[in-house]
Design a protein around this motif. Structure first.
Motif, PDB file in Angstrom:
ATOM      1  N   ASP A  18       0.864  -1.180   0.000  1.00 58.57           N
ATOM      2  CA  ASP A  18       0.000   0.000   0.000  1.00 58.57           C
ATOM      3  C   ASP A  18       0.899   1.228   0.000  1.00 58.57           C
ATOM      4  O   ASP A  18       2.097   1.117  -0.272  1.00 58.57           O
ATOM      5  CB  ASP A  18      -1.001  -0.019   1.163  1.00 58.57           C
ATOM      6  N   GLY A  19       0.355   2.373   0.315  1.00 60.90           N
ATOM      7  CA  GLY A  19       1.122   3.604   0.170  1.00 60.90           C
ATOM      8  C   GLY A  19       2.244   3.799   1.155  1.00 60.90           C
ATOM      9  O   GLY A  19       3.085   4.687   0.979  1.00 60.90           O
ATOM     10  N   ASP A  20       2.277   3.022   2.228  1.00 64.23           N
ATOM     11  CA  ASP A  20       3.369   3.150   3.196  1.00 64.23           C
ATOM     12  C   ASP A  20       3.957   1.797   3.586  1.00 64.23           C
ATOM     13  O   ASP A  20       4.542   1.645   4.658  1.00 64.23           O
ATOM     14  CB  ASP A  20       2.904   3.907   4.445  1.00 64.23           C
ATOM     15  N   SER A  21       3.809   0.812   2.707  1.00 60.70           N
ATOM     16  CA  SER A  21       4.246  -0.540   3.050  1.00 60.70           C
ATOM     17  C   SER A  21       4.739  -1.254   1.794  1.00 60.70           C
ATOM     18  O   SER A  21       3.999  -1.381   0.823  1.00 60.70           O
ATOM     19  CB  SER A  21       3.088  -1.319   3.678  1.00 60.70           C
ATOM     20  N   ILE A  22       5.984  -1.722   1.848  1.00 60.40           N
ATOM     21  CA  ILE A  22       6.564  -2.405   0.696  1.00 60.40           C
ATOM     22  C   ILE A  22       7.648  -3.352   1.188  1.00 60.40           C
ATOM     23  O   ILE A  22       8.234  -3.141   2.262  1.00 60.40           O
ATOM     24  CB  ILE A  22       7.122  -1.382  -0.324  1.00 60.40           C
ATOM     25  N   ASN A  79      -5.425   4.197  -3.093  1.00 61.15           N
ATOM     26  CA  ASN A  79      -4.747   3.566  -4.229  1.00 61.15           C
ATOM     27  C   ASN A  79      -3.778   4.518  -4.923  1.00 61.15           C
ATOM     28  O   ASN A  79      -2.749   4.081  -5.450  1.00 61.15           O
ATOM     29  CB  ASN A  79      -5.775   3.042  -5.227  1.00 61.15           C
ATOM     30  N   LYS A  80      -4.104   5.801  -4.911  1.00 65.64           N
ATOM     31  CA  LYS A  80      -3.196   6.767  -5.540  1.00 65.64           C
ATOM     32  C   LYS A  80      -1.873   6.813  -4.788  1.00 65.64           C
ATOM     33  O   LYS A  80      -0.789   6.860  -5.412  1.00 65.64           O
ATOM     34  CB  LYS A  80      -3.823   8.159  -5.585  1.00 65.64           C
ATOM     35  N   ALA A  81      -1.924   6.780  -3.454  1.00 68.48           N
ATOM     36  CA  ALA A  81      -0.691   6.758  -2.661  1.00 68.48           C
ATOM     37  C   ALA A  81       0.125   5.518  -2.983  1.00 68.48           C
ATOM     38  O   ALA A  81       1.352   5.578  -3.123  1.00 68.48           O
ATOM     39  CB  ALA A  81      -1.025   6.817  -1.177  1.00 68.48           C
ATOM     40  N   MET A  82      -0.549   4.393  -3.118  1.00 71.12           N
ATOM     41  CA  MET A  82       0.134   3.146  -3.458  1.00 71.12           C
ATOM     42  C   MET A  82       0.780   3.240  -4.835  1.00 71.12           C
ATOM     43  O   MET A  82       1.935   2.837  -5.018  1.00 71.12           O
ATOM     44  CB  MET A  82      -0.870   1.993  -3.416  1.00 71.12           C
ATOM     45  N   ASP A  83       0.063   3.779  -5.806  1.00 70.33           N
ATOM     46  CA  ASP A  83       0.609   3.919  -7.157  1.00 70.33           C
ATOM     47  C   ASP A  83       1.827   4.842  -7.163  1.00 70.33           C
ATOM     48  O   ASP A  83       2.811   4.594  -7.878  1.00 70.33           O
ATOM     49  CB  ASP A  83      -0.459   4.463  -8.107  1.00 70.33           C
ATOM     50  N   VAL A  84       1.764   5.902  -6.367  1.00 72.58           N
ATOM     51  CA  VAL A  84       2.883   6.848  -6.315  1.00 72.58           C
ATOM     52  C   VAL A  84       4.106   6.194  -5.690  1.00 72.58           C
ATOM     53  O   VAL A  84       5.244   6.416  -6.139  1.00 72.58           O
ATOM     54  CB  VAL A  84       2.470   8.118  -5.550  1.00 72.58           C
ATOM     55  N   LEU A  85       3.918   5.366  -4.672  1.00 75.03           N
ATOM     56  CA  LEU A  85       5.042   4.650  -4.075  1.00 75.03           C
ATOM     57  C   LEU A  85       5.709   3.734  -5.094  1.00 75.03           C
ATOM     58  O   LEU A  85       6.941   3.729  -5.240  1.00 75.03           O
ATOM     59  CB  LEU A  85       4.578   3.840  -2.863  1.00 75.03           C
ATOM     60  N   LEU A  86       4.903   2.945  -5.813  1.00 74.79           N
ATOM     61  CA  LEU A  86       5.468   2.026  -6.788  1.00 74.79           C
ATOM     62  C   LEU A  86       6.193   2.784  -7.898  1.00 74.79           C
ATOM     63  O   LEU A  86       7.271   2.371  -8.348  1.00 74.79           O
ATOM     64  CB  LEU A  86       4.373   1.137  -7.374  1.00 74.79           C
ATOM     65  N   ASP A  93       4.526  -2.024 -14.731  1.00 72.35           N
ATOM     66  CA  ASP A  93       3.757  -3.134 -15.297  1.00 72.35           C
ATOM     67  C   ASP A  93       3.092  -3.983 -14.199  1.00 72.35           C
ATOM     68  O   ASP A  93       3.135  -5.217 -14.222  1.00 72.35           O
ATOM     69  CB  ASP A  93       4.642  -4.040 -16.165  1.00 72.35           C
ATOM     70  N   VAL A  94       2.462  -3.312 -13.273  1.00 68.59           N
ATOM     71  CA  VAL A  94       1.835  -3.989 -12.134  1.00 68.59           C
ATOM     72  C   VAL A  94       0.465  -4.525 -12.543  1.00 68.59           C
ATOM     73  O   VAL A  94      -0.369  -3.795 -13.085  1.00 68.59           O
ATOM     74  CB  VAL A  94       1.697  -3.032 -10.933  1.00 68.59           C
ATOM     75  N   VAL A  95       0.248  -5.802 -12.272  1.00 67.07           N
ATOM     76  CA  VAL A  95      -1.042  -6.449 -12.513  1.00 67.07           C
ATOM     77  C   VAL A  95      -1.553  -6.989 -11.191  1.00 67.07           C
ATOM     78  O   VAL A  95      -0.852  -7.729 -10.489  1.00 67.07           O
ATOM     79  CB  VAL A  95      -0.911  -7.598 -13.538  1.00 67.07           C
ATOM     80  N   TRP A  96      -2.796  -6.612 -10.875  1.00 71.57           N
ATOM     81  CA  TRP A  96      -3.399  -7.007  -9.608  1.00 71.57           C
ATOM     82  C   TRP A  96      -4.356  -8.179  -9.807  1.00 71.57           C
ATOM     83  O   TRP A  96      -4.840  -8.416 -10.916  1.00 71.57           O
ATOM     84  CB  TRP A  96      -4.182  -5.837  -9.007  1.00 71.57           C
ATOM     85  N   ASP A  97      -4.671  -8.849  -8.705  1.00 69.76           N
ATOM     86  CA  ASP A  97      -5.730  -9.854  -8.748  1.00 69.76           C
ATOM     87  C   ASP A  97      -7.082  -9.144  -8.842  1.00 69.76           C
ATOM     88  O   ASP A  97      -7.157  -7.910  -8.810  1.00 69.76           O
ATOM     89  CB  ASP A  97      -5.648 -10.799  -7.547  1.00 69.76           C
ATOM     90  N   VAL A  98      -8.162  -9.898  -8.941  1.00 72.29           N
ATOM     91  CA  VAL A  98      -9.485  -9.301  -9.174  1.00 72.29           C
ATOM     92  C   VAL A  98      -9.932  -8.421  -8.015  1.00 72.29           C
ATOM     93  O   VAL A  98     -10.737  -7.501  -8.199  1.00 72.29           O
ATOM     94  CB  VAL A  98     -10.537 -10.396  -9.448  1.00 72.29           C
TER      95      VAL A  98
END
Length: 325
Positions: A18-22, A79-86, A93-98
């Motif tokens: 997530d936006g603060d966890s990797i 989700n925007k925070a998560m996308d910015v972290l990545l 090329d991140v693909v998520w599950d359903v």
């Protein structure tokens, strides 16, 4: 006290960032193992979860320790925070599950490094995260300057208005001051979270839907409130229950040690809640002497009738003996 610079790679494949966890794979795990504090929790892939210092982003999949399912905060900003972290660490090329919870494929393993001083009680390095390489030796002891801090994801997330400042004991004053500047700029420009935040203005927690889908609030407050509402079905009485957990904080306004509930404003028969301090005006205690989440224990004990006020006092005394509160 200097920090340790540790080089490695960032990973998300088969994980739920997530936006603060990797997850982080150090080039040399011995440098992580040598950090003071708790024992780092490496998995079979030699990856360790990071706790990114000084920031807290909206929850994308929060499971209350006392049970009750999986919850999130408003997902657009989460989700925007998560996308910015990545994007910051160079994962593409991140693909998520359903369910958009677990990454099934990604171009990860991107190079980067962390600057850290310790492992927290759950086995995570408390870290500032940086992308790319640095012209310093792996494992070097360094002093983290405000100028260098501005290159970190932690600072970037606050400056973009995608994270709440959440400070813990041990964060140096000059670094905290630099982070405060990022928060002030984002708040003044009403960036992202600050355009919709209800933490200090007050919000009506009339249902779980309200706090999971409609209202953005400080995640630490959200986690406590969500767990309470899952167990009780209402937000009424939350402040009184939070008071029983005696969660210690340092109030930077009055330079006074007190408890988190001191700054929660809520009438007895009301679900309207307000935090009376800005998030950056509080310093939380990591409570290493508490091996369990006391607030969660209270949730279970209320149902099971098992926890007494004496038990909570004993948990707090453990902190006092450690010189933490």
């Amino acid at each position: 006290m200097p920090f340790t610079l540790i080089k490695g790679k960032f990973h998300v494949r088969n994980y739920s960032p997530d936006g603060d966890s990797i997850r982080f794979e150090p080039d040399n795990a011995a440098f992580v193992q040598a950090l003071p504090g708790g024992r780092p929790k490496f998995n079979a892939r030699n990856h360790v979860q990071l706790r990114l210092e000084a920031i807290d982003t909206l929850e994308t999949h929060y499971t209350p320790p006392s049970g009750g399912g999986v919850y999130h905060q408003p997902l657009t900003l989460a989700n925007k925070a998560m996308d910015v972290l990545l994007d910051f660490v160079g994962i593409t090329d991140v693909v998520w599950d359903v369910s958009h919870k677990t990454v099934v494929s990604a171009n990860d393993g991107s190079p980067g490094y962390i600057v850290t001083r310790a492992i927290e009680k759950y086995g995570r390095p408390i870290a500032f995260a940086f992308a790319g390489d640095i012209d310093k030796e792996d494992g070097a002891s360094i002093f983290l300057t405000p100028k260098k801090l501005r290159e970190s994801y932690n600072y970037h997330a606050l400056l973009q208005g995608l994270a709440y400042p959440t400070y813990y004991e041990g964060l140096f004053f000059d670094l905290r001051q630099t982070l405060d500047g990022a928060v002030a700029e984002a708040r003044e420009q009403a960036k992202e979270l600050h355009a919709v935040d209800g933490t200090n203005n007050g919000f009506d927690a009339n249902s779980l839907v309200a706090i999971t889908q409609d209202i953005c609030i400080m995640p630490k407050l959200f986690r406590r409130l969500c767990e309470y509402m899952v167990n009780y079905g209402t937000a009424i009485g939350f402040k009184e229950k939070l008071a029983q957990s005696k969660e210690p904080v340092l109030d930077l306004v009055n330079n006074n040690f007190t408890h988190f509930d001191t700054f929660i404003e809520q009438d007895l028969d009301s679900a309207v809640i307000r935090l009376t301090r800005l998030p950056e005006q509080l310093i939380f205690d990591p409570m290493p002497a508490r091996t369990v989440n006391t607030f969660s224990v209270l949730m279970n004990s209320e149902i099971d009738g098992a926890l007494s006020e004496t038990t909570i006092d004993r948990l707090v005394l453990g902190n006092l003996m450690q010189g933490l509160v």
